[in-house]
Design an enzyme around this catalytic site. Structure first.
Site, short mmCIF file in Angstrom:
data_model
loop_
_atom_site.label_atom_id
_atom_site.label_comp_id
_atom_site.label_asym_id
_atom_site.label_seq_id
_atom_site.Cartn_x
_atom_site.Cartn_y
_atom_site.Cartn_z
N GLY A 189 0.88 -1.23 0.03
CA GLY A 189 0.08 0.05 0.09
C GLY A 189 0.83 1.08 0.06
N ARG A 218 1.35 -5.10 -5.28
CA ARG A 218 1.56 -6.37 -4.45
C ARG A 218 1.75 -7.40 -5.61
NH1 ARG A 218 -2.78 -3.84 -1.22
NH2 ARG A 218 -1.99 -3.41 0.53
N ASP A 258 5.88 -5.03 5.93
CA ASP A 258 6.45 -6.57 6.42
C ASP A 258 6.61 -7.20 5.13
OD1 ASP A 258 7.33 -6.22 8.97
OD2 ASP A 258 5.42 -6.97 9.72
N SER A 299 6.67 -6.47 2.26
CA SER A 299 7.96 -6.14 1.25
C SER A 299 9.08 -6.64 1.54
CB SER A 299 7.66 -4.72 1.08
OG SER A 299 6.32 -3.98 0.66
N ASP A 359 -0.16 2.49 8.48
CA ASP A 359 -0.68 1.55 9.75
C ASP A 359 0.07 1.45 10.62
OD1 ASP A 359 -2.61 0.82 7.84
OD2 ASP A 359 -2.52 -1.30 7.93
N ASP A 375 2.35 -0.61 11.49
CA ASP A 375 2.04 -1.97 12.16
C ASP A 375 3.40 -2.57 11.75
OD1 ASP A 375 2.03 -2.00 9.21
OD2 ASP A 375 0.47 -3.43 9.23
N ARG A 425 -17.63 15.98 13.19
CA ARG A 425 -18.15 16.31 14.36
C ARG A 425 -19.02 17.48 14.46
NH1 ARG A 425 -14.77 15.69 19.19
NH2 ARG A 425 -15.81 16.55 20.91
N GLY A 484 -11.20 13.14 20.56
CA GLY A 484 -12.43 12.87 21.68
C GLY A 484 -13.28 11.89 21.77
N ALA A 485 -12.96 10.83 21.10
CA ALA A 485 -14.02 9.60 20.97
C ALA A 485 -14.48 8.91 22.17
CB ALA A 485 -13.44 8.48 20.15
N LYS A 522 -26.00 11.33 30.79
CA LYS A 522 -26.52 11.77 32.31
C LYS A 522 -25.86 13.12 32.41
CE LYS A 522 -28.02 7.53 33.85
NZ LYS A 522 -27.34 6.41 34.35
N ARG A 534 -5.01 7.36 3.02
CA ARG A 534 -3.74 7.17 2.43
C ARG A 534 -3.14 8.36 1.19
NH1 ARG A 534 -4.13 1.25 1.04
NH2 ARG A 534 -3.65 1.47 -1.04
O1 F6P Z 1 -1.42 0.09 3.72
C1 F6P Z 1 -2.13 -0.45 4.64
C2 F6P Z 1 -3.67 -0.49 4.42
O2 F6P Z 1 -4.11 0.97 3.95
C3 F6P Z 1 -4.47 -0.84 5.54
O3 F6P Z 1 -4.73 -0.15 6.38
C4 F6P Z 1 -5.61 -1.35 4.59
O4 F6P Z 1 -6.21 -2.60 5.17
C5 F6P Z 1 -4.84 -1.83 3.46
O5 F6P Z 1 -4.00 -1.07 3.02
C6 F6P Z 1 -6.06 -1.78 2.44
O6 F6P Z 1 -5.29 -2.31 1.22
P1 F6P Z 1 -5.97 -1.91 -0.37
O7 F6P Z 1 -5.54 -0.66 -0.78
O8 F6P Z 1 -5.28 -3.11 -1.22
O9 F6P Z 1 -7.32 -1.90 -0.33
#
Ligand code: F6P
Length: 322
Positions: A13, A74, A105, A107, A129, A131, A156, A187-188, A213, A255
């Site tokens: 991505g 990909r 990861d 990649s 992400d 991640d 909001r 502030g969720a 309340k 993105r």
């Molecule tokens: O790049 C990470 C991400 O944006 C994730 O948050 C999401 O799950 C995924 O890629 C979406 O992938 P695609 O662009 O292939 O739909």
């Protein structure tokens, strides 16, 4: 042996800041006396030979642009032993003796395999992400968070005007960092992430009723993509609380867009570091941020690390958004 001709590609991505990383690789490569090739559409470009020589001006006017000038993909074909071999053969044919891979990861697994097939690779973490276990920061995360916050601030306004509840899905399939940080910033009332199981009554309905309340009339619930089902959640919330509820999926808007200062600077540092490693003859390394410093680790070891979610911050979020 240190590399003389290096290539750079973006894979998986896209993420805002990838262009700044490409720019840093190209400029620091060329000024260190290397030839730098750009590979289009990730590992696919290596397989098909979609590779071109870059110069200092090839990366002009891209530092502020989202997306990736090299495009991304990909590549199922590359994810096979034959694909890796074919890509390594192409590199040798094109005279490429080092590759910088910007991505996540998946990649990096490709970079590890390509290194195993004789082409030294260096990874740079680029994904919105955040991640990647080995790095406390990934290029694109800051921009995506700020984009999400801007969008939710708009939501909001209308949520408040109508005394409604908005259930908002932000990206993050396996990682709740984007949801957590964004949730705090907007502030969720409740933040749902894949790392922490939740109880619908206790964590959503009771929290909403408690704050109702105290005079609260509008609510934002942030849900990470990995938890999902925002439409069903919104329906259930409306049925139980009788508060009009809408579901919003922010999706791929997160993105895109011009990278923030942080993403531009981190990407520039990481790109520079990656080229230094190849110049020193190093391979199978990933450039990461740890304790706010840019360092490098063995890719294979980095891929074995497990991510830790910031549970303390998660608890703080729920303590103060009430
Ligand atoms: O790049 C990470 C991400 O944006 C994730 O948050 C999401 O799950 C995924 O890629 C979406 O992938 P695609 O662009 O292939 O739909």
């Amino acid at each position: 042996m240190s590399a003389k001709t290096i290539a750079v590609l973006t894979s998986g991505g896209d993420a805002p800041g990838m262009n700044a990383a490409i720019r840093a690789v190209v400029r620091s490569g060329i000024t260190s006396g290397l030839r730098v090739m750009g590979v289009r559409r990730g590992y696919n470009g290596l397989l098909t030979g979609d590779v071109f020589e870059m110069n200092l001006r090839s990366v002009s006017d891209i530092i502020h642009r989202g997306g990736t000038m090299l495009y991304t993909a990909r590549s199922p074909e590359f994810n096979t032993p034959e694909g890796v071999q074919k890509a390594a053969d192409q590199c040798r044919r094109l005279g490429i003796d080092g590759v910088v891979v910007i991505g996540g990861d998946g990649s990096f697994r490709g970079a590890r395999d390509l290194t195993g097939a004789g082409i030294p690779c260096i990874g740079i973490p680029g994904t919105i992400d955040n991640d990647i276990a080995s790095s406390e920061y990934t290029i694109g995360f800051d921009t995506a968070m700020n984009t999400a916050v801007q969008m939710i601030d708009r939501l909001r306004d209308t949520t408040e005007s109508h005394d409604r509840c908005s259930v908002v899905e932000v990206m993050g399939r396996r990682c709740g960092d984007l949801a957590l940080q964004t949730g705090i910033a907007v502030g969720a009332t409740t933040i749902l992430v894949p790392e922490v199981p939740y109880d619908f009554q206790k964590d959503i309905i009771e929290r909403m009723q408690f704050t109702q309340k105290t005079g609260k009339k509008h609510f934002i619930i942030i849900v990470a993509e990995g938890v999902g089902h925002v439409a069903e959640l919104a329906d259930s919330i409306e049925k139980q609380t009788r508060i009009e509820t809408r579901a919003t999926v922010l999706g791929h808007v997160q993105r895109g867009g011009s990278p923030t200062l942080r993403d531009r600077v981190v990407a520039s540092e990481m790109g520079f570091h990656a080229v230094q490693l190849l110049s020193e003859g190093k391979s199978n390394r990933v450039v990461v941020m740890q304790k706010s410093e840019i360092i490098d680790l063995d890719i294979t070891e980095a891929l074995q690390m497990t991510r830790t979610f910031d549970v303390e911050l998660y608890k703080i979020a729920h303590k103060i958004s009430i």
